[in-house]
Scaffold this motif. Structure first.
Motif, PDB file in Angstrom:
ATOM      1  N   LEU A   1       0.814  -1.204   0.000  1.00 31.44           N
ATOM      2  CA  LEU A   1       0.000   0.000   0.000  1.00 31.44           C
ATOM      3  C   LEU A   1       0.857   1.267   0.000  1.00 31.44           C
ATOM      4  N   SER A   2       1.958   1.243   0.734  1.00 30.35           N
ATOM      5  CA  SER A   2       2.872   2.388   0.738  1.00 30.35           C
ATOM      6  C   SER A   2       3.461   2.609  -0.642  1.00 30.35           C
ATOM      7  N   ARG A   3       3.792   1.516  -1.312  1.00 32.53           N
ATOM      8  CA  ARG A   3       4.356   1.594  -2.669  1.00 32.53           C
ATOM      9  C   ARG A   3       3.324   2.131  -3.647  1.00 32.53           C
ATOM     10  N   ALA A   4       2.082   1.647  -3.509  1.00 29.89           N
ATOM     11  CA  ALA A   4       1.014   2.113  -4.400  1.00 29.89           C
ATOM     12  C   ALA A   4       0.741   3.596  -4.196  1.00 29.89           C
ATOM     13  N   ALA A   5       0.843   4.065  -2.959  1.00 30.62           N
ATOM     14  CA  ALA A   5       0.544   5.454  -2.650  1.00 30.62           C
ATOM     15  C   ALA A   5       1.549   6.420  -3.262  1.00 30.62           C
ATOM     16  N   ARG A   6       2.770   5.975  -3.505  1.00 30.54           N
ATOM     17  CA  ARG A   6       3.790   6.879  -4.050  1.00 30.54           C
ATOM     18  C   ARG A   6       4.049   6.644  -5.534  1.00 30.54           C
ATOM     19  N   ARG A   7       3.222   5.790  -6.144  1.00 34.61           N
ATOM     20  CA  ARG A   7       3.451   5.418  -7.548  1.00 34.61           C
ATOM     21  C   ARG A   7       3.185   6.579  -8.490  1.00 34.61           C
ATOM     22  N   ASP A   8       2.187   7.386  -8.197  1.00 41.75           N
ATOM     23  CA  ASP A   8       1.816   8.509  -9.053  1.00 41.75           C
ATOM     24  C   ASP A   8       2.785   9.669  -8.808  1.00 41.75           C
ATOM     25  N   ARG A   9       3.593   9.990  -9.793  1.00 43.17           N
ATOM     26  CA  ARG A   9       4.622  11.022  -9.632  1.00 43.17           C
ATOM     27  C   ARG A   9       4.052  12.439  -9.632  1.00 43.17           C
ATOM     28  N   THR A  10       2.753  12.575  -9.907  1.00 42.34           N
ATOM     29  CA  THR A  10       2.157  13.906  -9.820  1.00 42.34           C
ATOM     30  C   THR A  10       1.697  14.228  -8.401  1.00 42.34           C
ATOM     31  N   VAL A  11       1.730  13.242  -7.522  1.00 40.33           N
ATOM     32  CA  VAL A  11       1.318  13.443  -6.133  1.00 40.33           C
ATOM     33  C   VAL A  11       2.328  14.338  -5.418  1.00 40.33           C
ATOM     34  N   ASN A  12       1.852  15.129  -4.491  1.00 35.76           N
ATOM     35  CA  ASN A  12       2.699  16.044  -3.726  1.00 35.76           C
ATOM     36  C   ASN A  12       3.957  15.335  -3.217  1.00 35.76           C
ATOM     37  N   ALA A  13       5.103  15.978  -3.359  1.00 30.73           N
ATOM     38  CA  ALA A  13       6.380  15.354  -3.006  1.00 30.73           C
ATOM     39  C   ALA A  13       6.461  14.994  -1.529  1.00 30.73           C
ATOM     40  N   ALA A  14       5.909  15.819  -0.656  1.00 32.27           N
ATOM     41  CA  ALA A  14       5.952  15.521   0.781  1.00 32.27           C
ATOM     42  C   ALA A  14       5.230  14.222   1.084  1.00 32.27           C
ATOM     43  N   LEU A  15       4.104  14.012   0.431  1.00 32.72           N
ATOM     44  CA  LEU A  15       3.344  12.788   0.638  1.00 32.72           C
ATOM     45  C   LEU A  15       4.104  11.580   0.098  1.00 32.72           C
ATOM     46  N   ARG A  16       4.736  11.740  -1.073  1.00 34.56           N
ATOM     47  CA  ARG A  16       5.526  10.621  -1.624  1.00 34.56           C
ATOM     48  C   ARG A  16       6.719  10.306  -0.731  1.00 34.56           C
ATOM     49  N   ALA A  17       7.307  11.335  -0.130  1.00 37.84           N
ATOM     50  CA  ALA A  17       8.422  11.111   0.796  1.00 37.84           C
ATOM     51  C   ALA A  17       7.950  10.320   2.010  1.00 37.84           C
ATOM     52  N   TYR A  18       6.772  10.700   2.538  1.00 34.58           N
ATOM     53  CA  TYR A  18       6.218   9.967   3.678  1.00 34.58           C
ATOM     54  C   TYR A  18       5.984   8.500   3.313  1.00 34.58           C
ATOM     55  N   CYS A  19       5.424   8.253   2.145  1.00 33.99           N
ATOM     56  CA  CYS A  19       5.112   6.876   1.735  1.00 33.99           C
ATOM     57  C   CYS A  19       6.385   6.049   1.545  1.00 33.99           C
ATOM     58  N   ALA A  20       7.432   6.670   0.995  1.00 34.70           N
ATOM     59  CA  ALA A  20       8.704   5.959   0.861  1.00 34.70           C
ATOM     60  C   ALA A  20       9.271   5.624   2.233  1.00 34.70           C
ATOM     61  N   GLY A  21       9.154   6.551   3.173  1.00 34.44           N
ATOM     62  CA  GLY A  21       9.620   6.284   4.529  1.00 34.44           C
ATOM     63  C   GLY A  21       8.813   5.201   5.207  1.00 34.44           C
ATOM     64  N   GLN A  22       7.502   5.187   4.976  1.00 32.81           N
ATOM     65  CA  GLN A  22       6.661   4.146   5.564  1.00 32.81           C
ATOM     66  C   GLN A  22       6.995   2.786   4.970  1.00 32.81           C
ATOM     67  N   GLU A  23       7.270   2.770   3.662  1.00 35.03           N
ATOM     68  CA  GLU A  23       7.677   1.514   3.036  1.00 35.03           C
ATOM     69  C   GLU A  23       8.998   1.024   3.635  1.00 35.03           C
ATOM     70  N   ALA A  24       9.934   1.940   3.855  1.00 36.99           N
ATOM     71  CA  ALA A  24      11.212   1.569   4.471  1.00 36.99           C
ATOM     72  C   ALA A  24      10.990   0.976   5.851  1.00 36.99           C
ATOM     73  N   ARG A  25      10.061   1.564   6.614  1.00 39.56           N
ATOM     74  CA  ARG A  25       9.766   1.039   7.950  1.00 39.56           C
ATOM     75  C   ARG A  25       9.191  -0.372   7.866  1.00 39.56           C
ATOM     76  N   GLY A  26       8.288  -0.582   6.917  1.00 43.53           N
ATOM     77  CA  GLY A  26       7.709  -1.901   6.748  1.00 43.53           C
ATOM     78  C   GLY A  26       8.755  -2.943   6.392  1.00 43.53           C
ATOM     79  N   LEU A  27       9.676  -2.558   5.511  1.00 45.67           N
ATOM     80  CA  LEU A  27      10.746  -3.473   5.125  1.00 45.67           C
ATOM     81  C   LEU A  27      11.650  -3.788   6.316  1.00 45.67           C
ATOM     82  N   ALA A  28      11.977  -2.759   7.104  1.00 46.10           N
ATOM     83  CA  ALA A  28      12.830  -2.974   8.277  1.00 46.10           C
ATOM     84  C   ALA A  28      12.141  -3.871   9.289  1.00 46.10           C
ATOM     85  N   MET A  29      10.857  -3.651   9.517  1.00 42.24           N
ATOM     86  CA  MET A  29      10.112  -4.469  10.466  1.00 42.24           C
ATOM     87  C   MET A  29      10.027  -5.926   9.992  1.00 42.24           C
TER      88      MET A  29
END
Length: 380
Positions: free
Chosen positions: A214-242
């Protein structure tokens, strides 16, 4: 025709401010000094001559130990309040000015939640959502897209509040409704926001593969606000670490989150993304390093530095928010992993106090879980 929108100065606010100040035995000058505003402003507020912002009311609440009472009065009487009252009784008269009033009211509740947490505002938010849903069903064709968009924002916020309160089923319902309305409205930023919060829901139920997807899907659209895409990439990183993914994969996502958050500094934030600040991103990255720090002391040192700086930056803005308490739990874990058990106990005690004040069962469970896991039974 509905009455013209006007600024409302709620007489209850002036009376309550004076009552609280006098009960604390403070002068106008003393209150002004604490909230870092001039004496004249406090006098005007008590006289009902100036309408306060939520931020000013929240500062006054803190200075007078009012537990959000003043900020709630500001939110309950937003600009356009007369228009909202009229349209609630006559839903077919909803217009673009009403939509702006609803957006302003929602912004006030978001800021209020940062001060008092999810518990005190859950009921009024749900009541307003009932009104918004009614307006949506009655809206004329020309105004429906705008009503639809603001309705999706309200539903997303209700989903978040439900997460904070540990109400999984309600969060799922509201997020599904928000996703449908945001998709129909064509609001790609809000669609990505809802997907990211669904990813957070998956994290809480320990479904890490879904969290990552879901985090990956949320940041897939490159027209989405950069701050939101940054958050989603960070959330994906957290999921991978966990999930115990390879360090290189986790760091790749962290690097992407860092790069995109730097880009975000050049873009305006959406109304529902005002919290994506440098301090917020420092905390988010610190949490990922905290998971890596379970087996790597150098990674934990980095986690401590990021979490300490980020929490300090957020503390004044969100001292009573459930999500701030969640950040404190992660800081306590990093402190305990570094051998600082006394500091960890104190940090968890602060998080527990937030959970109690906000009536957050979710945060209470997180604190209790950390105390048990870290063997920190002697809480201060």
């Amino acid at each position: 025709m509905p009455p013209r929108a006007r600024t409302i100065v709620d007489p209850r606010f002036a009376a309550e401010l004076r009552r609280l100040r006098e009960a604390r035995g403070m002068s106008l000058r003393q209150v002004a000094a604490v909230v870092n505003h001039g004496k004249s402003l406090v006098h005007q507020l008590e006289a009902g001559q100036t309408r306060p912002t939520v931020d000013v009311a929240a500062r006054l609440d803190e200075a007078l130990a009012a537990q959000g009472a003043l900020a709630r009065l500001v939110v309950d009487a937003p600009d356009g309040g007369a228009r909202l009252a009229y349209v609630t009784a006559h839903p077919r008269r909803v217009d673009h000015a009403t939509v702006r009033a609803l957006a302003g009211l929602l912004a006030g509740y978001r800021r209020l939640e940062d001060v008092v947490g999810s518990g005190p505002i859950m009921a009024p938010v749900r009541a307003h959502l009932d009104t918004v849903a009614c307006l949506l069903s009655e809206a004329r064709h020309d105004v429906r897209p705008s009503v639809l968009d603001v309705a999706a924002q309200w539903a997303q916020f209700a989903g978040w509040l439900s997460i904070a309160r540990g109400e999984e089923r309600a969060a799922t319902v509201w997020h599904a409704r928000a996703l449908g309305w945001a998709t129909e409205a064509g609001n790609s930023d809000l669609v990505a926001t809802v997907l990211s919060f669904q990813g957070h829901q998956a994290e809480l139920r320990c479904d890490l593969p879904a969290m990552v997807r879901l985090s990956r899907a949320a940041r897939r659209d490159r027209t989405v606000n950069a701050a939101l895409r940054a958050y989603c990439a960070g959330q994906e990183a957290r999921g991978l670490a966990m999930a115990g993914a390879g360090t290189s994969e986790v760091l790749a996502r962290l690097s992407e989150a860092s790069d995109v958050s730097a880009q975000a500094a050049e873009e305006p934030l959406s109304p529902w993304g005002y919290w994506y600040t440098p301090s917020f991103f420092a905390v988010q990255q610190g949490i990922v390093w905290r998971y890596l720090g379970e087996t790597d002391s150098r990674a934990n040192e980095r986690a401590l530095a990021l979490l300490t700086a980020g929490v300090a930056g957020l503390d004044e803005e969100a001292s009573g928010a459930d999500w701030h308490g969640h950040n404190l739990v992660h800081l306590a874990v990093a402190q305990a992993q570094d051998g600082e058990t006394t500091m960890a106990r104190e940090t968890l005690a602060t998080a527990d106090a937030i959970a109690t004040a906000a009536a957050s069962g979710q945060l209470s469970r997180e604190v209790a879980g950390a105390v048990h896991r870290l063997n920190l039974s002697a809480m201060p």
